[in-house]
Design an enzyme around this catalytic site. Structure first.
Site, PDB file in Angstrom:
ATOM      1  N   ARG A   1       0.808  -1.233   0.000  1.00  0.00           N
ATOM      2  CA  ARG A   1       0.000   0.000   0.000  1.00  0.00           C
ATOM      3  C   ARG A   1       0.835   1.275   0.000  1.00  0.00           C
ATOM      4  NH1 ARG A   1      -2.704  -3.266   3.678  1.00  0.00           N
ATOM      5  NH2 ARG A   1      -4.614  -4.188   2.815  1.00  0.00           N
ATOM      6  N   LYS A  33       2.351  11.372 -11.123  1.00  0.00           N
ATOM      7  CA  LYS A  33       1.446  10.458 -11.833  1.00  0.00           C
ATOM      8  C   LYS A  33       2.198   9.185 -12.184  1.00  0.00           C
ATOM      9  CE  LYS A  33      -1.911  13.305 -14.326  1.00  0.00           C
ATOM     10  NZ  LYS A  33      -2.418  13.528 -15.700  1.00  0.00           N
ATOM     11  N   GLU A  74       8.644  18.002 -25.486  1.00  0.00           N
ATOM     12  CA  GLU A  74       7.924  18.289 -24.226  1.00  0.00           C
ATOM     13  C   GLU A  74       8.572  19.451 -23.471  1.00  0.00           C
ATOM     14  OE1 GLU A  74       5.062  16.957 -22.828  1.00  0.00           O
ATOM     15  OE2 GLU A  74       4.879  14.874 -23.511  1.00  0.00           O
ATOM     16  N   LYS A 130       6.563  22.530 -15.059  1.00  0.00           N
ATOM     17  CA  LYS A 130       5.713  21.403 -14.668  1.00  0.00           C
ATOM     18  C   LYS A 130       5.455  21.435 -13.166  1.00  0.00           C
ATOM     19  CE  LYS A 130       4.085  16.927 -15.051  1.00  0.00           C
ATOM     20  NZ  LYS A 130       4.075  15.681 -15.779  1.00  0.00           N
ATOM     21  N   GLU A 135      -4.985  17.161 -10.686  1.00  0.00           N
ATOM     22  CA  GLU A 135      -5.580  17.455 -11.983  1.00  0.00           C
ATOM     23  C   GLU A 135      -7.060  17.785 -11.901  1.00  0.00           C
ATOM     24  OE1 GLU A 135      -4.409  14.864 -15.162  1.00  0.00           O
ATOM     25  OE2 GLU A 135      -5.291  16.176 -16.666  1.00  0.00           O
ATOM     26  N   ARG A 162      -3.898  21.777 -14.088  1.00  0.00           N
ATOM     27  CA  ARG A 162      -2.981  20.778 -14.626  1.00  0.00           C
ATOM     28  C   ARG A 162      -3.313  20.408 -16.064  1.00  0.00           C
ATOM     29  NH1 ARG A 162      -0.116  16.027 -10.986  1.00  0.00           N
ATOM     30  NH2 ARG A 162       0.980  15.075 -12.704  1.00  0.00           N
ATOM     31  N   ASN A 193      -1.606  19.507 -21.133  1.00  0.00           N
ATOM     32  CA  ASN A 193      -2.013  18.679 -22.266  1.00  0.00           C
ATOM     33  C   ASN A 193      -1.977  19.413 -23.599  1.00  0.00           C
ATOM     34  OD1 ASN A 193      -2.431  16.424 -20.665  1.00  0.00           O
ATOM     35  ND2 ASN A 193      -4.508  17.087 -20.140  1.00  0.00           N
ATOM     36  N   HIS A 207      -1.812  17.505 -26.845  1.00  0.00           N
ATOM     37  CA  HIS A 207      -1.991  16.094 -26.537  1.00  0.00           C
ATOM     38  C   HIS A 207      -3.290  15.499 -27.079  1.00  0.00           C
ATOM     39  CE1 HIS A 207       1.576  16.516 -24.170  1.00  0.00           C
ATOM     40  NE2 HIS A 207       1.513  15.287 -23.720  1.00  0.00           N
ATOM     41  N   HIS A 218      -2.368  12.363 -28.948  1.00  0.00           N
ATOM     42  CA  HIS A 218      -2.785  11.011 -28.564  1.00  0.00           C
ATOM     43  C   HIS A 218      -3.520  10.306 -29.703  1.00  0.00           C
ATOM     44  CE1 HIS A 218      -2.584  11.916 -23.959  1.00  0.00           C
ATOM     45  NE2 HIS A 218      -1.466  11.382 -24.406  1.00  0.00           N
ATOM     46  N   HIS A 260       5.909   9.686 -28.818  1.00  0.00           N
ATOM     47  CA  HIS A 260       4.988  10.598 -28.154  1.00  0.00           C
ATOM     48  C   HIS A 260       5.366  12.063 -28.395  1.00  0.00           C
ATOM     49  CE1 HIS A 260       2.245  12.094 -25.117  1.00  0.00           C
ATOM     50  NE2 HIS A 260       3.245  12.716 -24.518  1.00  0.00           N
TER      51      HIS A 260
HETATM   52  N1  LIG Z   1       3.767  10.124 -15.525  1.00  0.00           N
HETATM   53  C1  LIG Z   1       3.718  11.160 -16.316  1.00  0.00           C
HETATM   54  O1  LIG Z   1       3.356  12.254 -15.904  1.00  0.00           O
HETATM   55  C2  LIG Z   1       4.121  11.001 -17.751  1.00  0.00           C
HETATM   56  C3  LIG Z   1       4.311  12.118 -18.553  1.00  0.00           C
HETATM   57  C4  LIG Z   1       4.747  11.923 -19.842  1.00  0.00           C
HETATM   58  C5  LIG Z   1       4.966  10.651 -20.330  1.00  0.00           C
HETATM   59  N2  LIG Z   1       4.764   9.580 -19.499  1.00  0.00           N
HETATM   60  C6  LIG Z   1       5.018   8.227 -19.978  1.00  0.00           C
HETATM   61  O2  LIG Z   1       6.389   8.125 -20.309  1.00  0.00           O
HETATM   62  C7  LIG Z   1       6.553   7.120 -21.289  1.00  0.00           C
HETATM   63  C8  LIG Z   1       7.453   7.631 -22.361  1.00  0.00           C
HETATM   64  O3  LIG Z   1       8.704   7.975 -21.774  1.00  0.00           O
HETATM   65  P1  LIG Z   1      10.041   7.828 -22.583  1.00  0.00           P
HETATM   66  O4  LIG Z   1       9.940   8.559 -23.840  1.00  0.00           O
HETATM   67  O5  LIG Z   1      11.160   8.158 -21.662  1.00  0.00           O
HETATM   68  O6  LIG Z   1       9.994   6.284 -22.978  1.00  0.00           O
HETATM   69  P2  LIG Z   1      10.889   5.014 -22.617  1.00  0.00           P
HETATM   70  O7  LIG Z   1      11.025   4.847 -21.154  1.00  0.00           O
HETATM   71  O8  LIG Z   1      10.298   3.899 -23.372  1.00  0.00           O
HETATM   72  O9  LIG Z   1      12.323   5.380 -23.218  1.00  0.00           O
HETATM   73  C9  LIG Z   1      12.464   5.523 -24.595  1.00  0.00           C
HETATM   74  C10 LIG Z   1      13.489   4.515 -25.160  1.00  0.00           C
HETATM   75  O10 LIG Z   1      14.797   4.915 -24.788  1.00  0.00           O
HETATM   76  C11 LIG Z   1      15.465   3.864 -24.116  1.00  0.00           C
HETATM   77  N3  LIG Z   1      16.336   4.533 -23.157  1.00  0.00           N
HETATM   78  C12 LIG Z   1      15.998   5.100 -21.982  1.00  0.00           C
HETATM   79  N4  LIG Z   1      17.038   5.724 -21.465  1.00  0.00           N
HETATM   80  C13 LIG Z   1      18.075   5.563 -22.328  1.00  0.00           C
HETATM   81  C14 LIG Z   1      19.410   6.007 -22.328  1.00  0.00           C
HETATM   82  N5  LIG Z   1      19.872   6.800 -21.367  1.00  0.00           N
HETATM   83  N6  LIG Z   1      20.195   5.633 -23.363  1.00  0.00           N
HETATM   84  C15 LIG Z   1      19.717   4.868 -24.371  1.00  0.00           C
HETATM   85  N7  LIG Z   1      18.434   4.446 -24.420  1.00  0.00           N
HETATM   86  C16 LIG Z   1      17.640   4.793 -23.398  1.00  0.00           C
HETATM   87  C17 LIG Z   1      14.389   3.014 -23.552  1.00  0.00           C
HETATM   88  O11 LIG Z   1      14.816   1.698 -23.350  1.00  0.00           O
HETATM   89  C18 LIG Z   1      13.326   3.120 -24.628  1.00  0.00           C
HETATM   90  O12 LIG Z   1      13.612   2.213 -25.654  1.00  0.00           O
HETATM   91  C19 LIG Z   1       5.166   6.757 -21.785  1.00  0.00           C
HETATM   92  O13 LIG Z   1       4.786   5.521 -21.243  1.00  0.00           O
HETATM   93  C20 LIG Z   1       4.291   7.875 -21.227  1.00  0.00           C
HETATM   94  O14 LIG Z   1       2.968   7.442 -20.933  1.00  0.00           O
HETATM   95  C21 LIG Z   1       4.344   9.744 -18.251  1.00  0.00           C
HETATM   96 ZN   LIG Z   2       3.201  14.245 -23.036  1.00  0.00          ZN
END
Ligand SMILES: NC(=O)c1ccc[n+]([C@@H]2O[C@H](COP(=O)([O-])OP(=O)(O)OC[C@H]3O[C@@H](n4cnc5c(N)ncnc54)[C@H](O)[C@@H]3O)[C@@H](O)[C@H]2O)c1
Ligand SMILES: [Zn+2]
Ligand SMILES: NC(=O)c1ccc[n+]([C@@H]2O[C@H](COP(=O)([O-])OP(=O)(O)OC[C@H]3O[C@@H](n4cnc5c(N)ncnc54)[C@H](O)[C@@H]3O)[C@@H](O)[C@H]2O)c1
Ligand SMILES: [Zn+2]
Lengths: 371, 371
Positions: free
Chosen positions: A127, A148, A190, A232, A242, A246, A250, A253, A257, A270
């Site tokens: 939890r 989040k 972003e 942010k 949110e 917040r 978006n 987005h 999306h 993304h």
């Molecule tokens: N929680 C939130 O507020 C929030 C906000 C925006 C996005 N997200 C989420 O984040 C995710 C996308 O994040 P992302 O773009 O970092 O994706 P990711 O974690 O998939 O990383 C992108 C790619 O880069 C690789 N990678 C990561 N670090 C690396 C490094 N230092 N060197 C080489 N390769 C590396 C990963 O293995 C992956 O293949 C989505 O799932 C999205 O929903 C969440």
């Molecule tokens: Zn985003």
């Protein structure tokens, strides 16, 4: 901490926490854990992915080990598919076998996928246990701030989750050196978004420093991530759950999306999808009577960063429209959009005629042949 | 609300909520939803189990329907096995298909299994939506108060969860009429536990009214559940997140959980296992020099309610000891126990020699032939 490290406090009352941004930071993980009072007796679970583990996990493990922590590393496959309940289940099994207790910490070492997944493990294991973010992508400056966390369901992204703030965020710029260039650009999308919604000067600075940012110059990148995280964190501080403000995060987005869904996840990153979406929103602003320059500027800046500003031919307008209408369950005719009113500020409009959106989506395909 | 309905406020600051206890209440679900401001436009997910659905779901659906709510009912198999991530995943799918949004409510209509499971759906769907508990077992007077929700992992019970308080608890005594008698007794075991840790008079009252309680006399049952919920809610109000005080609720649970694990889940009901565990704790009290009468009284009362007070021959002492040591990761030699100091009060001892515990476990098998 090494000179040049930037520190930013996310203000959330008793859940406030710092973000450290700088070089050579993961080697100092152990010290920071001690400084933050994380108990040495309770085992740590380090979650990372298959692309990151060989590059940086050793360093984190070594630093924590020196400080006296017992660390178990769990590696999930790189990619969005790991953000699911099956992998959560496995990670909980690993945590149990490693003896994690209520005072333990879960670390996310990786991009947003690892952050969201490990964060939900931390939120739900017993939890709720402590959580530390060590983002290794530029995009993760976004996902690591705000608390989040979530996994995906077959039918919807990020639908099973929680709000769970970390103890701190450790952003080691050195880890970004190994990022594929497409990931660099998508992450900067972003960063620029945070400027577009809140800070005109910062957008201008990004524009002026595009080359340095794309070359991953540490000092420029540190500054940009600091400013991006700052926007942010200000927004999140004022609206943790949110309820209203917040939503401005978006920007781009809604269309973004829909593009991700229609193109098939993975086809468009993304950050790429929302770059196109932000151009769309800026064109919507013109439709509402704001300066047409906003759209021109938005498009010019994203193009300068090598990001797409047009909808790929493979995504047809009907598909995009129905993905949007499905996603948000818009009441007929009227849609909600974050719309820029100038570079650096936005408003939320809930009176956007869907016919305008369709026109803009159509228009975002024109000129594809020229690009 | 009908005359005779008891109302109890669980004080948790902005998360405070009432418990309504009385007869003919589920027929008033719709009214109560409106009174509590639950939005009519947002679809509701009613989660129940295969034993309960045919008995009471219609009534709830009808009442909510009359009040204007759209309700989708999801039925999970009766039994502990439904408290798992696979079923959570299915329920989230149902919620998505039914169009549940961030203002929607998830209802748990059933015992503790449905409460814990649906509660975790409510806690995690879209990072948290509203939740209403409609307990239909006596044991659920315990699980429906305090906000602990969870599912099980193959390796551990209740290990993936959250703290998520309901909007209100609707305890319709009429639904208890269909409970198997063994479930009635097991549920009363936790009711008596609440007396044993906090309220001597209430224990005496239970003792005097055992026949009425076992016969499910509405007024007696209403009073007993009110008092049981009151103790739980006082404890939870002072320690929502189980930092210290809340641990006293575990009277009888250290031995009880070990018995459940060794007997194989399902063999001993939870309430039965903790009845034996409470007798064990009371004997521990004597070992610490408290009156031997505590143990005699405890045993007499549970026996009067038809609950087991001896360890079944099928559970051997070594197995029980190792389940306890594994469960709590006790440091060697010393164990932590909630120990009664009198009927109606307890203390937490962290200095219990494991040799004493072994003696008591052994002793709890003697006289099996006579019972
Ligand atoms: N929680 C939130 O507020 C929030 C906000 C925006 C996005 N997200 C989420 O984040 C995710 C996308 O994040 P992302 O773009 O970092 O994706 P990711 O974690 O998939 O990383 C992108 C790619 O880069 C690789 N990678 C990561 N670090 C690396 C490094 N230092 N060197 C080489 N390769 C590396 C990963 O293995 C992956 O293949 C989505 O799932 C999205 O929903 C969440
Ligand atoms: Zn985003
Ligand atoms: N969250 C908490 O704080 C907390 C506290 C105590 C127990 N629990 C959990 O509660 C669960 C046990 O609760 P329970 O004993 O209510 O179990 P349960 O939900 O399995 O119900 C017991 C049995 O009675 C049936 N049943 C339920 N209502 C009925 C009715 N009105 N008529 C006929 N049959 C009915 C069920 O189908 C089931 O077979 C465990 O999973 C335990 O972990 C949680
Ligand atoms: Zn119990």
């Amino acid at each position: 901490m090494a000179g040049g490290t930037r520190e930013l406090q996310v203000e959330l009352g008793e859940r406030s926490y710092p973000i450290y941004i700088g070089t050579d930071l993961i080697a100092q993980a152990g010290e920071l854990f001690l400084k933050h009072g994380l108990p040495v007796k309770s085992p740590i679970l380090l979650v990372t992915d298959s692309s990151v583990v060989d590059l940086y996990a050793d360093k984190v493990e070594a630093s924590l080990g020196e400080a006296g922590y017992a660390v178990t590393t769990a590696v999930v496959p790189s990619g969005e598919a790991s953000k699911c309940l099956e992998v959560l289940d496995e990670l909980v099994g690993t945590a149990l076998q490693a003896g994690l207790d209520r005072k333990s910490t879960v670390i996310a070492l990786g991009g947003g996928v690892v952050g969201d997944l490990a964060g939900f493990v931390a939120a739900s294991y017993m939890r709720g246990v402590r959580f530390v973010q060590m983002p290794t992508t530029i995009l993760a400056h976004d996902s690591s701030v705000g608390g989040k966390v979530a996994v995906n369901h077959r039918l919807a992204k990020n639908i099973i989750g929680a709000f769970h703030q970390p103890e701190f965020v450790l952003y080691d710029l050195d880890t970004l050196a190994s990022l594929p260039v497409r990931e660099v650009r998508a992450g900067l999308s972003e960063v620029i978004k945070h400027g577009l919604i809140w800070n005109e000067q910062f957008v201008a600075w990004c524009d002026d420093n595009a080359d340095k940012l794309l070359a991953l110059d540490s000092d420029s990148l540190g500054y940009a991530l600091y400013e991006g995280c700052k926007v942010k964190s200000i927004v999140v501080s004022r609206d943790e759950r949110e309820n209203d403000l917040r939503a401005i995060l978006n920007l781009g987005h809604t269309i973004g999306h829909a593009l991700e869904a229609v193109a098939g996840y993975g086809e468009l990153l993304h950050g790429e999808a929302i770059a196109i979406g932000m151009v769309g929103s800026a064109r919507l602003a013109a439709r509402f009577g704001y300066s047409a320059e906003i759209a021109e500027e938005t498009e010019r800046i994203f193009a300068k960063f090598g990001l797409p500003v047009r909808i790929p031919d493979s995504c047809d307008t009907d598909g995009i429209m129905s993905a949007m209408l499905h996603d948000k369950k818009f009441s007929e005719g009227k849609m909600v959009f974050v719309v820029p009113t100038a570079i650096g500020s936005v408003e939320i409009r809930n009176d956007v005629p869907s016919s305008w959106v369709r026109e803009i989506v159509d228009g975002l395909r024109e000129g594809n042949e020229r690009l």
